[in-house]
Design a protein around this motif. Structure first.
Motif, PDB file in Angstrom:
ATOM      1  N   TYR A  18       1.735 -41.500  21.253  1.00  0.00           N
ATOM      2  CA  TYR A  18       1.335 -40.196  20.736  1.00  0.00           C
ATOM      3  C   TYR A  18       2.514 -39.385  20.226  1.00  0.00           C
ATOM      4  O   TYR A  18       2.325 -38.380  19.549  1.00  0.00           O
ATOM      5  CB  TYR A  18       0.598 -39.400  21.809  1.00  0.00           C
ATOM      6  CG  TYR A  18      -0.799 -39.907  22.071  1.00  0.00           C
ATOM      7  CD1 TYR A  18      -1.594 -40.389  21.036  1.00  0.00           C
ATOM      8  CD2 TYR A  18      -1.327 -39.900  23.349  1.00  0.00           C
ATOM      9  CE1 TYR A  18      -2.868 -40.854  21.270  1.00  0.00           C
ATOM     10  CE2 TYR A  18      -2.616 -40.357  23.598  1.00  0.00           C
ATOM     11  CZ  TYR A  18      -3.375 -40.838  22.554  1.00  0.00           C
ATOM     12  OH  TYR A  18      -4.637 -41.286  22.791  1.00  0.00           O
ATOM     13  N   HIS A  19       3.739 -39.775  20.584  1.00  0.00           N
ATOM     14  CA  HIS A  19       4.878 -39.032  20.060  1.00  0.00           C
ATOM     15  C   HIS A  19       5.024 -39.235  18.553  1.00  0.00           C
ATOM     16  O   HIS A  19       5.777 -38.518  17.905  1.00  0.00           O
ATOM     17  CB  HIS A  19       6.159 -39.488  20.763  1.00  0.00           C
ATOM     18  CG  HIS A  19       6.480 -40.935  20.556  1.00  0.00           C
ATOM     19  ND1 HIS A  19       5.927 -41.928  21.325  1.00  0.00           N
ATOM     20  CD2 HIS A  19       7.281 -41.553  19.654  1.00  0.00           C
ATOM     21  CE1 HIS A  19       6.381 -43.108  20.913  1.00  0.00           C
ATOM     22  NE2 HIS A  19       7.193 -42.909  19.895  1.00  0.00           N
ATOM     23  N   ARG A  20       4.309 -40.216  17.980  1.00  0.00           N
ATOM     24  CA  ARG A  20       4.367 -40.441  16.539  1.00  0.00           C
ATOM     25  C   ARG A  20       3.227 -39.733  15.802  1.00  0.00           C
ATOM     26  O   ARG A  20       3.071 -39.912  14.607  1.00  0.00           O
ATOM     27  CB  ARG A  20       4.301 -41.945  16.248  1.00  0.00           C
ATOM     28  CG  ARG A  20       5.422 -42.758  16.873  1.00  0.00           C
ATOM     29  CD  ARG A  20       5.332 -44.209  16.418  1.00  0.00           C
ATOM     30  NE  ARG A  20       6.385 -45.019  16.990  1.00  0.00           N
ATOM     31  CZ  ARG A  20       6.262 -45.734  18.096  1.00  0.00           C
ATOM     32  NH1 ARG A  20       5.122 -45.720  18.756  1.00  0.00           N
ATOM     33  NH2 ARG A  20       7.263 -46.449  18.565  1.00  0.00           N
ATOM     34  N   SER A  21       2.398 -38.966  16.518  1.00  0.00           N
ATOM     35  CA  SER A  21       1.196 -38.399  15.928  1.00  0.00           C
ATOM     36  C   SER A  21       1.396 -36.946  15.531  1.00  0.00           C
ATOM     37  O   SER A  21       2.253 -36.241  16.057  1.00  0.00           O
ATOM     38  CB  SER A  21       0.037 -38.504  16.917  1.00  0.00           C
ATOM     39  OG  SER A  21      -0.170 -39.839  17.324  1.00  0.00           O
ATOM     40  N   ALA A  22       0.547 -36.480  14.627  1.00  0.00           N
ATOM     41  CA  ALA A  22       0.470 -35.057  14.317  1.00  0.00           C
ATOM     42  C   ALA A  22      -0.137 -34.328  15.510  1.00  0.00           C
ATOM     43  O   ALA A  22      -0.932 -34.888  16.264  1.00  0.00           O
ATOM     44  CB  ALA A  22      -0.376 -34.847  13.071  1.00  0.00           C
ATOM     45  N   VAL A  49       1.331 -26.163  14.270  1.00  0.00           N
ATOM     46  CA  VAL A  49       0.867 -27.451  13.768  1.00  0.00           C
ATOM     47  C   VAL A  49       2.088 -28.221  13.302  1.00  0.00           C
ATOM     48  O   VAL A  49       2.966 -27.671  12.620  1.00  0.00           O
ATOM     49  CB  VAL A  49      -0.129 -27.275  12.605  1.00  0.00           C
ATOM     50  CG1 VAL A  49      -0.551 -28.641  12.059  1.00  0.00           C
ATOM     51  CG2 VAL A  49      -1.354 -26.483  13.059  1.00  0.00           C
ATOM     52  N   GLY A  50       2.174 -29.491  13.687  1.00  0.00           N
ATOM     53  CA  GLY A  50       3.345 -30.275  13.291  1.00  0.00           C
ATOM     54  C   GLY A  50       3.117 -31.756  13.500  1.00  0.00           C
ATOM     55  O   GLY A  50       1.994 -32.211  13.761  1.00  0.00           O
ATOM     56  N   GLY A  51       4.180 -32.507  13.398  1.00  0.00           N
ATOM     57  CA  GLY A  51       4.101 -33.948  13.579  1.00  0.00           C
ATOM     58  C   GLY A  51       5.464 -34.584  13.460  1.00  0.00           C
ATOM     59  O   GLY A  51       6.470 -33.921  13.194  1.00  0.00           O
ATOM     60  N   PHE A  52       5.475 -35.898  13.674  1.00  0.00           N
ATOM     61  CA  PHE A  52       6.715 -36.676  13.615  1.00  0.00           C
ATOM     62  C   PHE A  52       6.625 -37.674  12.470  1.00  0.00           C
ATOM     63  O   PHE A  52       5.564 -38.260  12.213  1.00  0.00           O
ATOM     64  CB  PHE A  52       6.949 -37.421  14.927  1.00  0.00           C
ATOM     65  CG  PHE A  52       7.404 -36.530  16.046  1.00  0.00           C
ATOM     66  CD1 PHE A  52       8.743 -36.401  16.351  1.00  0.00           C
ATOM     67  CD2 PHE A  52       6.478 -35.807  16.793  1.00  0.00           C
ATOM     68  CE1 PHE A  52       9.169 -35.577  17.379  1.00  0.00           C
ATOM     69  CE2 PHE A  52       6.892 -34.983  17.817  1.00  0.00           C
ATOM     70  CZ  PHE A  52       8.238 -34.855  18.106  1.00  0.00           C
ATOM     71  N   ALA A  53       7.729 -37.853  11.774  1.00  0.00           N
ATOM     72  CA  ALA A  53       7.828 -38.822  10.691  1.00  0.00           C
ATOM     73  C   ALA A  53       9.051 -39.697  10.925  1.00  0.00           C
ATOM     74  O   ALA A  53      10.039 -39.243  11.514  1.00  0.00           O
ATOM     75  CB  ALA A  53       7.929 -38.121   9.337  1.00  0.00           C
ATOM     76  N   TYR A  54       8.961 -40.933  10.470  1.00  0.00           N
ATOM     77  CA  TYR A  54      10.054 -41.888  10.631  1.00  0.00           C
ATOM     78  C   TYR A  54      10.462 -42.001  12.106  1.00  0.00           C
ATOM     79  O   TYR A  54      11.638 -42.155  12.434  1.00  0.00           O
ATOM     80  CB  TYR A  54      11.257 -41.503   9.770  1.00  0.00           C
ATOM     81  CG  TYR A  54      10.925 -41.377   8.313  1.00  0.00           C
ATOM     82  CD1 TYR A  54      10.678 -42.506   7.534  1.00  0.00           C
ATOM     83  CD2 TYR A  54      10.817 -40.119   7.724  1.00  0.00           C
ATOM     84  CE1 TYR A  54      10.356 -42.375   6.193  1.00  0.00           C
ATOM     85  CE2 TYR A  54      10.492 -39.990   6.378  1.00  0.00           C
ATOM     86  CZ  TYR A  54      10.263 -41.126   5.620  1.00  0.00           C
ATOM     87  OH  TYR A  54       9.934 -41.004   4.280  1.00  0.00           O
TER      88      TYR A  54
END
Length: 243
Positions: free
Chosen positions: A84-88, A113-118
């Motif tokens: 889940y650390h890779r999710s919005a 609201v946010g998320g992780f990329a790469y």
């Protein structure tokens, strides 16, 4: 005629000498069999030293570490958070802010609201609305203002179910000429396998720009100054990053 010489008396033969009693051997060392020398490489043998115990055997089933069936492309260490650390994500904020020479409030609520990329790059957008009375730090008057901001950072520390992501944050104020703030934002976030998120963050900000009106009606520039925000975080992810 002289008398014949008397014969010497007969000497009795010496009695045979008694043999010494055998030495005591209470541990029967003399009867012990030679210790067999183990061969190097034999099963269960550590080395050629006969007095050293054999190597420990395989651990029993009760002591073996459990094995996990990792999903494709997921490290076992991330199973607790289930990727889940890779999710919005979306989360609620509850905290306070104090921006010197601009505005402050003891209680504020908002959302992010946010998320992780790469895998490690974190980006988010947030808004905060004061609930307690907000004060203009330059004039000491009541202020009608709400805050919005965005941040961009990197997950510098990522352990099982935990993320620490130092970020660069911009925070603006709507409702008056309060200028802008820019600084360092540090969120501490814990993740659960169900997608639940909890944590807190703080930011050290530098304010610049803006103006205010004095009691005499003269317009003054707001001086540059420092400030901070602190928030409690509670949220959830939109969807799992791995399936």
């Amino acid at each position: 005629m002289p008398a014949p010489a008397e014969a010497p008396p007969a000497v009795a033969p010496a009695a045979p000498r008694a043999s010494a009693p055998p030495m005591a051997d209470p541990y029967a060392i003399s009867e012990a069999k030679p210790i067999p020398q183990p061969h190097q490489g034999a099963p269960g043998v550590v080395g050629a030293n006969p007095y050293r115990g054999p190597a420990a055997g395989p651990a029993s089933a009760g002591r073996e570490r459990p094995t996990y069936d990792c999903h494709s492309g997921v490290d076992c260490e991330d199973l607790w958070s289930d990727g889940y650390h890779r999710s919005a994500f979306v989360q609620m904020l509850s905290g306070a802010f104090h921006l010197r020479e601009r505005v402050s409030s003891g209680i504020a609520f908002g959302g992010e609201v946010g998320g992780f990329a790469y895998d490690r790059l974190r980006a988010s957008v947030r808004a905060l609305v004061p609930v307690s009375e907000a004060r203009d730090q330059a004039t000491d008057d009541d202020a009608s203002v709400w805050l919005w901001g965005m941040s961009l950072g990197v997950a510098a520390e990522r352990q099982t179910g935990f993320l620490l992501s130092p970020s660069l944050q911009y925070l603006g104020m709507v409702g008056g000429d309060y200028g802008h703030t820019l600084g360092i934002h540090v969120p501490f976030e814990w993740l659960g396998r169900s997608g639940f998120r909890i944590g807190f963050d703080f930011a050290m900000l530098y304010g610049f720009g803006g103006s205010y009106q004095t009691d005499s009606g003269r317009v003054e520039e707001r001086p540059n100054s420092a400030g901070f925000t602190i928030n409690f975080l509670l949220g959830h992810v939109f969807a799992s990053g791995v399936h």
